[in-house]
Structures are given as C-alpha cells and as structure tokens.
Scaffold this active site. Sequence first.
Site, PDB file in Angstrom:
ATOM      1  N   HIS A 108      -3.166  -9.945   4.224  1.00  0.00           N
ATOM      2  CA  HIS A 108      -4.587 -10.083   4.563  1.00  0.00           C
ATOM      3  C   HIS A 108      -4.756 -10.918   5.827  1.00  0.00           C
ATOM      4  CE1 HIS A 108      -5.929  -9.321   0.126  1.00  0.00           C
ATOM      5  NE2 HIS A 108      -5.648  -8.203   0.778  1.00  0.00           N
ATOM      6  N   TYR A 152     -10.263 -11.654  -5.603  1.00  0.00           N
ATOM      7  CA  TYR A 152      -9.516 -11.665  -6.856  1.00  0.00           C
ATOM      8  C   TYR A 152      -9.895 -12.850  -7.737  1.00  0.00           C
ATOM      9  CZ  TYR A 152      -6.679  -8.196  -4.469  1.00  0.00           C
ATOM     10  OH  TYR A 152      -6.254  -7.071  -3.795  1.00  0.00           O
ATOM     11  N   ARG A 178      -1.392  -2.814  -6.829  1.00  0.00           N
ATOM     12  CA  ARG A 178      -1.533  -3.875  -5.818  1.00  0.00           C
ATOM     13  C   ARG A 178      -2.516  -4.937  -6.307  1.00  0.00           C
ATOM     14  NH1 ARG A 178      -1.320  -4.821  -0.123  1.00  0.00           N
ATOM     15  NH2 ARG A 178      -3.226  -5.708   0.755  1.00  0.00           N
ATOM     16  N   LYS A 201      -2.651  -0.611   7.963  1.00  0.00           N
ATOM     17  CA  LYS A 201      -4.062  -0.975   8.023  1.00  0.00           C
ATOM     18  C   LYS A 201      -4.325  -2.022   9.092  1.00  0.00           C
ATOM     19  CE  LYS A 201      -7.933  -2.195   5.021  1.00  0.00           C
ATOM     20  NZ  LYS A 201      -8.353  -2.471   3.629  1.00  0.00           N
ATOM     21  N   ARG A 240       0.851  -1.184   0.000  1.00  0.00           N
ATOM     22  CA  ARG A 240       0.000   0.000   0.000  1.00  0.00           C
ATOM     23  C   ARG A 240       0.890   1.239   0.000  1.00  0.00           C
ATOM     24  NH1 ARG A 240      -1.860  -3.530   4.022  1.00  0.00           N
ATOM     25  NH2 ARG A 240      -3.902  -4.469   3.593  1.00  0.00           N
ATOM     26  N   HIS A 297      -3.034   2.124  -6.126  1.00  0.00           N
ATOM     27  CA  HIS A 297      -3.558   0.898  -5.528  1.00  0.00           C
ATOM     28  C   HIS A 297      -3.921  -0.135  -6.599  1.00  0.00           C
ATOM     29  CE1 HIS A 297      -4.588  -0.803  -1.647  1.00  0.00           C
ATOM     30  NE2 HIS A 297      -5.665  -1.350  -2.165  1.00  0.00           N
TER      31      HIS A 297
END
Length: 414
Positions: free
Chosen positions: A378, A387, A355, A282, A257, A352
Amino acid sequence: MLRSLLPKAHPKCLALPLLGSIADGFDDWLAVNGYTPGSRKFAIRMLPHVDADLRRRKVRAVHVLTHSTLHASWRHLMKRFPTNAGTVRSLERYLTATSVIADDGAVIRSATAMLSDEYANYLREVRGFAVSSLSHHRRASRCFLDYLEARQISIASIRPQDVECYVSQTGKRLCRGSLQHEIAALRGLLRFLATDGRVKPGLDKQIDTPRLYRLEQLPRALPWPTVIELLRSIDITSAIGLRDYAMFILIATYGLRASEVVALTLDDVAWRKGVLRIHQRKTASPLELPLTNEVSAALVKHLKRNTPPPPYRGIFLRMRAPMGLLMPTAITEAFQSLVRRSGLDIPFEGPHCLRHSFAVHLLKNGTPLKTIGDILGHRTAESTSMYLRLATADLREVSLAVPGKGKAATVVRP
C-alpha cells in the site's frame, strides 16, 4: 514429426492441395505448444475437411488466407464437427505465429476500432495510464462506440439523451461500483472527443453517476481457519493441484494480487538469498519479501513437476494446450473450482478474499498497520486502515461509556 505421429496416413496429409505444404510444420507447432499426441492426431485428421472447405471458398493459396475467412470456415465446420472444428482456430494461431497471415492488428479495422485505438494511444502517451487502466478505458470506449454504430448515431450528432440511454442500458448488467467506473471512462472519452470539436463540449458533465459512500462495504475476509482448510483441500498429487496450491499459498502468505502471481518468473525468486521479488501491477513499484520455507517448498514441488519449457520463464503456465502464461482470470476460475470441490461455505467468488483474510489475520495477531501496509504494497496508511473495521474484538476494548449509564456500553458490533 508428422511421419512418426501418423506413419501410414501422413502422405495423404502432405498431398492436400491447399494445406499439404504446411501440415508438417503445423504438427511441429502443436507439439511445441503442449498438445498431446491424441490431440495432434485429431487436428491433423481434420485438415482434409478444413482444406476442402477453404477451397470451396475460392482460396487458392495459404498466404491469401485471412482471419475472416478462417472464422467463416470454423463456423461452418462447427455444424458438422462440433468437437473437432477447433482445429481451424489452432491453424489460425499457427499461421499468425509464423507470419503466414497478418495478426489482428494488421487487419483493416473499422472506424470505431480506429477511434478506440486513438483514444487509447492518447491515454497512454498523454495521460500516462497504467496498462490495466488503459485496458478498462479501451473496452468501455469500444462498448459505447459500438452502441452508437449499431443505432447509426454519428459521433458529431451525439445528444445527452443518447448517452443517458446507453448508461441506463449498461446499468442493468453492472452493480453501482462497476457502473461508476464505466461512467468515468465514458466521461473521459467524451472529454477527449470535445478537445477538437468532434462532440459538443459539456456532454461529460450531463451524466449522472451512482452515489457510493466511502467504506460502505466491509473487506471480504474469511476466517483464518477456513483459509487453512481451503488450502488443505487442494489435491497436490496432480500437476494442476501442485500449481494451484503454489498460487494460493502465495496469496495466503503474502496477500498478493492475482496479477502479481501470474507475473512471477524464475528470475524473481532469489533462492539463496531467500527473497521473492514482486512486480506490483497496480502501483508499478517493486517489492521484495522474505521467501518462507512453506512457500519455497510449494514452488519447488510445482517446478519439479511442471518445469517451464524454453523460452518460457514464467512460474505459472497454462496446463492445457496451447501452452502460455496464465491470465489473472485463470486464478479466479481455479479459485471458484477449488471452492466447489472443497464443499466449504465461502460466499466470495474471487481469490482477492484471501488477500483480505491475510491482512485481517496479521491485524488480529498484533502486527502494526505500517508493517501490514508494507507487505501488501500500500502507498498510504489510509488504504490499510480499512481492515481496522474487521478487528471487532479490539474495537470492543475501546468502547465508550454511554452518559447516564452505570456501566460502559459496547457500541461496536460485529
């Protein structure tokens, strides 16, 4: 250093009635913060005009200056010197850095600002909000409180109609997703104010929020050849180009990020171990990734050309004065500039998308979802599974036959 910068004119600057005592220190600060000799000359030669304007405002000593006085001086000088009035802003930063005048936090604040800070402190101390979430809620609460103040509506007299009017006005500049976040922050503020009776309870439940459907939008991913072409379009012969290439190769290689890229320091790169440590803003959890040869080479070239001066340890710094750490928005601006120069047809406006492109590239190459999730940082497999919707070639292979038809019908379309 003022004597060497302006050998003939420096006595005039040092003799200024108000700013003469700080002129030499101001020039030293400009030099330390990366201002070029030409920019320093412009700033110092502007000091007599700033000095005269401040004295017309009845300022008799530097230590009695305030941010509001300097701001008024800047607005006035902008009319006469539109290209050089920025010296007042630089002078303000210098005086704040040297504690000659108080920083913004020490200035007497309005009731609205104090209430916004009180709410932010509650979110931090009681709710345990992350810095990024805290910043968003503080900004949203301040916007709503400023709206009430402009219309002379007191906190105790807030009605549902006032809240609905604010939401309607805010919705004109925000998309549905952003408006939903704004309303969530507004509801939190109203619940906070209702805890001690400053507003009527239940106001937060009377706000309608936009309806969003889960996974209604696809991840913003570029074809991998486009990513490669975009990286190759960067001019790595310049200092800025080397910095930008290092930033974007990090995102394209690890799916970082923007906030994680700007947070990288020299201490996060274990060169001999071949490890890159990532501070995930995050999730607030550490992540270690292997340092690839391509990324290592890009970082080395960037650091050789743009070595961070003491006391900075950040890998990516501002290339224009005043020197300092980059903000995540700077990477967005660099990405948009790169897209314009490259001439590529890229519909996305933020980095982004690199990413997402990286994640889809790994998925199409057969990388397990668990591995992709670990690389991206994640917490759950559910975050990574989105995805799968972009792997249309793989989804076609598992299409089901339509009853009553002789052949299997493809039910998945790109």
